[in-house]
Design a protein around this motif. Sequence first.
Motif, PDB file in Angstrom:
ATOM      1  N   SER A  20     -11.455  -3.147   0.436  1.00 40.34           N
ATOM      2  CA  SER A  20     -10.640  -1.942   0.601  1.00 40.34           C
ATOM      3  C   SER A  20      -9.305  -2.042  -0.110  1.00 40.34           C
ATOM      4  O   SER A  20      -8.627  -1.019  -0.317  1.00 40.34           O
ATOM      5  CB  SER A  20     -10.413  -1.673   2.092  1.00 40.34           C
ATOM      6  N   THR A  21      -8.899  -3.246  -0.477  1.00 38.34           N
ATOM      7  CA  THR A  21      -7.615  -3.408  -1.160  1.00 38.34           C
ATOM      8  C   THR A  21      -7.665  -2.900  -2.599  1.00 38.34           C
ATOM      9  O   THR A  21      -6.677  -2.361  -3.101  1.00 38.34           O
ATOM     10  CB  THR A  21      -7.218  -4.896  -1.161  1.00 38.34           C
ATOM     11  N   THR A  24      -6.898   0.807  -2.981  1.00 38.65           N
ATOM     12  CA  THR A  24      -5.733   1.277  -2.223  1.00 38.65           C
ATOM     13  C   THR A  24      -4.600   1.649  -3.173  1.00 38.65           C
ATOM     14  O   THR A  24      -4.383   1.002  -4.206  1.00 38.65           O
ATOM     15  CB  THR A  24      -5.273   0.189  -1.239  1.00 38.65           C
ATOM     16  N   ASN A  45      -0.768   1.174  -8.448  1.00 38.56           N
ATOM     17  CA  ASN A  45      -1.774   0.178  -8.111  1.00 38.56           C
ATOM     18  C   ASN A  45      -2.359  -0.384  -9.412  1.00 38.56           C
ATOM     19  O   ASN A  45      -1.705  -0.337 -10.450  1.00 38.56           O
ATOM     20  CB  ASN A  45      -2.867   0.770  -7.198  1.00 38.56           C
ATOM     21  N   ALA A 158      -0.941  -2.566   0.328  1.00 43.00           N
ATOM     22  CA  ALA A 158      -2.200  -3.138  -0.162  1.00 43.00           C
ATOM     23  C   ALA A 158      -2.115  -4.649  -0.297  1.00 43.00           C
ATOM     24  O   ALA A 158      -3.103  -5.354  -0.081  1.00 43.00           O
ATOM     25  CB  ALA A 158      -2.575  -2.507  -1.497  1.00 43.00           C
TER      26      ALA A 158
END
Length: 236
Positions: A20-21, A24, A45, A158
């Motif tokens: 899931s990082t 993010t 990101n 994150a």
Amino acid sequence: LGHEILAFMLSTSGWVLVSSTLPTDYWKVSSLDGTVITTATYWSNLWKACVTDSTGVSNCKDFASMLALEGYIQACRGLMIAAICLGFFGSIFALIGMKCTKIGGSDQNKAKIACLAGVNFILSGLCSLSACSLYAHRITTEFFDPMYMAQKYELGAALFIGWSGSILCILGGIMLCFSISCSFTKSQTKYIYNGAASRSHISSYVRGQAKTVNQSPPPQYSNSSRTQHFDKNAYV
């Protein structure tokens, strides 16, 4: 069995957090504050850079060229993708190698597969930990550099999710390796002990049987035979 299940849950939860990082948004965040409210929030990101104004409207710009990116972003991308792939294969190997499942063959083969799963989880955690630490190091270096005149960022949410998932993957992988190896060692020791006991029982039985075969009862003489034998000797 309980240690195996706990190790599997820890490592799988860590892999989910690491996965899931990657998509993010908030890997690094910077805000411009006004007198009363925050006027704009800049965040970025591994895939894009965005700005969100006070009304909640976001404008994003994807990174155009992978080859034109900075080296640390490319390294973080590769490490995170490797972490997700290693964790995926580790979860499959763990399901096959656990004793509560009926696939994987003998106990020795299942122990080897489970140890391989633990190694994959450990490597997955190390890759994710390296990626998050490298990205955080770049942010902190730019933030505390007085000669850096561009916009400065802070650590995003994150990174903390990635660090926690990495620690869970490493702990779960270590527990999985140790629990499988210890249980396999105990079962092998028990088997050797039982085999030695059975062999000693068989050997004692054979020795006892040989003694009963070789031993013969002492000869019994009646009184009449003794008398006859004595009489013959007397006449001679």
